[in-house]
Enzyme design. Structure first.
Site, PDB file in Angstrom:
ATOM      1  N   HIS A 168       0.799  -1.224   0.000  1.00 13.83           N
ATOM      2  CA  HIS A 168       0.000   0.000   0.000  1.00 13.83           C
ATOM      3  C   HIS A 168       0.831   1.274   0.000  1.00 13.83           C
ATOM      4  O   HIS A 168       0.288   2.358  -0.141  1.00 13.83           O
ATOM      5  CB  HIS A 168      -0.954   0.026   1.206  1.00 13.83           C
ATOM      6  CG  HIS A 168      -0.253   0.351   2.480  1.00 13.83           C
ATOM      7  ND1 HIS A 168       0.416  -0.592   3.193  1.00 13.83           N
ATOM      8  CD2 HIS A 168      -0.085   1.516   3.130  1.00 13.83           C
ATOM      9  CE1 HIS A 168       0.959  -0.037   4.258  1.00 13.83           C
ATOM     10  NE2 HIS A 168       0.676   1.247   4.243  1.00 13.83           N
TER      11      HIS A 168
HETATM   12  C1  UD1 Z   1      -2.320   4.936   6.215  1.00 12.39           C
HETATM   13  C2  UD1 Z   1      -1.066   5.387   6.964  1.00 12.39           C
HETATM   14  C3  UD1 Z   1       0.017   4.331   6.853  1.00 12.39           C
HETATM   15  C4  UD1 Z   1      -0.483   2.972   7.271  1.00 12.39           C
HETATM   16  C5  UD1 Z   1      -1.706   2.629   6.443  1.00 12.39           C
HETATM   17  C6  UD1 Z   1      -2.226   1.254   6.803  1.00 12.39           C
HETATM   18  C7  UD1 Z   1      -0.584   7.793   7.016  1.00 12.39           C
HETATM   19  C8  UD1 Z   1       0.315   8.819   6.492  1.00 12.39           C
HETATM   20  N1  UD1 Z   1      -0.520   6.611   6.397  1.00 12.39           N
HETATM   21  O1  UD1 Z   1      -2.042   4.942   4.842  1.00 12.39           O
HETATM   22  O2  UD1 Z   1       1.094   4.697   7.710  1.00 12.39           O
HETATM   23  O3  UD1 Z   1       0.524   2.004   7.084  1.00 12.39           O
HETATM   24  O4  UD1 Z   1      -2.702   3.635   6.666  1.00 12.39           O
HETATM   25  O5  UD1 Z   1      -3.423   0.920   6.243  1.00 12.39           O
HETATM   26  O6  UD1 Z   1      -1.329   8.037   7.926  1.00 12.39           O
HETATM   27  N2  UD1 Z   1      -9.429   4.472   1.870  1.00 12.39           N
HETATM   28  C9  UD1 Z   1     -10.617   3.786   1.714  1.00 12.39           C
HETATM   29  N3  UD1 Z   1     -11.167   3.206   2.812  1.00 12.39           N
HETATM   30  C10 UD1 Z   1     -10.585   3.270   4.051  1.00 12.39           C
HETATM   31  C11 UD1 Z   1      -9.377   3.973   4.179  1.00 12.39           C
HETATM   32  C12 UD1 Z   1      -8.805   4.554   3.083  1.00 12.39           C
HETATM   33  O7  UD1 Z   1     -11.165   3.692   0.625  1.00 12.39           O
HETATM   34  O8  UD1 Z   1     -11.152   2.735   5.013  1.00 12.39           O
HETATM   35  C13 UD1 Z   1      -8.790   5.108   0.688  1.00 12.39           C
HETATM   36  C14 UD1 Z   1      -8.719   6.599   0.873  1.00 12.39           C
HETATM   37  O9  UD1 Z   1      -9.835   7.204   0.361  1.00 12.39           O
HETATM   38  C15 UD1 Z   1      -7.451   6.968   0.128  1.00 12.39           C
HETATM   39  C16 UD1 Z   1      -6.590   5.733   0.217  1.00 12.39           C
HETATM   40  O10 UD1 Z   1      -7.437   4.655   0.605  1.00 12.39           O
HETATM   41  O11 UD1 Z   1      -7.747   7.229  -1.214  1.00 12.39           O
HETATM   42  C17 UD1 Z   1      -5.465   5.894   1.186  1.00 12.39           C
HETATM   43  O12 UD1 Z   1      -5.936   6.129   2.517  1.00 12.39           O
HETATM   44  P1  UD1 Z   1      -5.172   7.066   3.559  1.00 12.39           P
HETATM   45  O13 UD1 Z   1      -5.885   7.037   4.849  1.00 12.39           O
HETATM   46  O14 UD1 Z   1      -4.883   8.376   2.946  1.00 12.39           O
HETATM   47  O15 UD1 Z   1      -3.741   6.425   3.773  1.00 12.39           O
HETATM   48  P2  UD1 Z   1      -3.225   4.922   3.747  1.00 12.39           P
HETATM   49  O16 UD1 Z   1      -2.577   4.685   2.433  1.00 12.39           O
HETATM   50  O17 UD1 Z   1      -4.292   3.984   4.211  1.00 12.39           O
END
Ligand code: UD1
Length: 365
Positions: A207
């Site tokens: 990820h």
């Molecule tokens: C975050 C953490 C990372 C951790 C990871 C584990 C930061 C900087 N990063 O990254 O350290 O290792 O979580 O999972 O805080 N999304 C969904 N559903 C969800 C959550 C996210 O669809 O329940 C989508 C969001 O809309 C976004 C993408 O996934 O487009 C990334 O989510 P985001 O929370 O920005 O960061 P992670 O990559 O999950």
């Protein structure tokens, strides 16, 4: 007077760290804990399923921030968290790990003069292109008590000039969660569900933006995984960020049609734990999985150029292999030819919460 502690979670990797601590507070009437969820992870299989399986009480407050750029997410959490602290006036704020909410809530507390407790302090990848590294450094710099999982973290904090009286090597809360759930995880039917019972298989999670946001890098990782998948399918529980990228780069079809992959939704804690425990190899860019595989005695190949958790390499089953397909395949073959054993770094014994509780009690009562 009870010690009032606001505890913060937000993203999936926070949940297995806060679970043992919430349980330990409940066994001790000196504490009045409040649980705040920032809402960074909001899908059921990224959050509420973990609350259920890990027995975490429902959050008292959900800030509901959701997704956004780093600045948007951090700012939204700060704005929503400040009134919670003003209303509740805790003796300290407890943050875990290195996600955006960790830093956002630490900053709000520090500016209100409320002591910050950072659990998993001092880890450093020395790679400031990782958003998590910025979160780690800044959170530690405003923390009052710093709890470390491994000796390297204590050394990093000492090099940064942190008062050693505020730093405590206590072990790893994530291993507390693993130890208290591994028997239950064995009763999961996930191997049968995926048709993997008594068959060799690999397990992968990806990820990190550096791996999944660039089609060339992601494509090369998939090439290596597909080759390894000849020895047994690679189970790939894809994170929402990764699913978006697989679709955007047109890789979804390749994964669905190849027998080398079993692409699934993000799994629950128990299902994932069982899959890890029985895998022939785990390939990941996660932090926590490097630690869990060390204790489970499963070879882990970390698809990054560095790790902030060096003990998993020096004492554990982890190898840092980067993203070059040839390097991944060489490391995989080496891992297949070697016997690995479960290894327990110092204090990764399932009793970390029990070590943290008296230190918190002494500091804030
Ligand atoms: C975050 C953490 C990372 C951790 C990871 C584990 C930061 C900087 N990063 O990254 O350290 O290792 O979580 O999972 O805080 N999304 C969904 N559903 C969800 C959550 C996210 O669809 O329940 C989508 C969001 O809309 C976004 C993408 O996934 O487009 C990334 O989510 P985001 O929370 O920005 O960061 P992670 O990559 O999950």
């Amino acid at each position: 007077m009870a010690v009032r502690l606001v505890n913060v979670v937000g993203a999936r990797p926070n949940l297995m760290k806060i679970a043992p601590l919430m349980k330990a507070y409940r066994q001790n009437d000196r504490f009045e804990p409040l649980l705040v969820h920032t809402g960074q992870h909001y899908d059921a299989n990224m959050s509420s399923l973990f609350f259920e399986q890990l027995g975490i009480p429902r959050p008292d407050v959900n800030l509901g921030v959701g997704s956004g750029s780093h600045a948007e997410q951090t700012a939204a959490i700060m704005q929503a968290f400040e009134p919670v602290l003003l209303e509740y006036r805790p003796d300290a704020v407890v943050v875990v790990g290195d996600v955006n909410g960790t830093l956002a809530c630490a900053l709000v507390a520090a500016k209100l003069g409320i002591p910050v407790v950072h659990i998993e302090a001092g880890l450093r990848s020395f790679d400031r292109t990782m958003p998590e590294e910025i979160n780690r450094i800044l959170t530690d710099s405003v923390s009052h008590l710093l709890f470390c999982t491994e000796e390297s973290a204590v050394e990093n904090l000492s090099r940064e000039g942190v008062d050693p009286d505020r730093v405590h090597l206590v072990g790893n809360l994530m291993i507390d969660a693993l130890e208290s759930h591994r028997r239950l995880a064995e009763s999961s039917s996930i191997l049968e569900d995926l048709g993997l019972f008594s068959r060799p298989y690999g397990l992968t999670t990806l990820h990190r933006p550096s791996n999944v946001d660039d089609p060339v890098v992601l494509g090369r990782i998939l090439d290596a995984l597909e080759e390894i998948g000849r020895d047994g399918p690679i189970v790939f529980p894809a994170h929402p960020r990764t699913v978006q990228r697989l679709d955007a780069f047109g890789f979804r079809e390749r994964l669905s049609s190849s027998r080398a992959f079993i692409l699934v939704e993000p799994l629950g804690y128990l299902e994932f734990l069982k899959l890890m425990a029985h895998a022939m190899v785990v390939l990941t860019d996660s932090g926590g999985i490097q630690e869990e595989t060390t204790v489970l005695g499963v070879p882990c190949l970390t698809l990054r150029e560095n790790t902030e958790r060096p003990i998993t390499v020096t004492a554990g089953t982890n190898r840092i292999v980067g993203t070059d397909p040839a390097a991944i395949l060489t490391a995989y073959r080496t891992s297949r030819s070697r016997q690995v054993h479960p290894i327990r770094p110092p204090l990764w014994d399932g009793s970390t919460a029990a070590r943290i509780i008296p230190i918190l009690g002494a500091a804030y009562s």
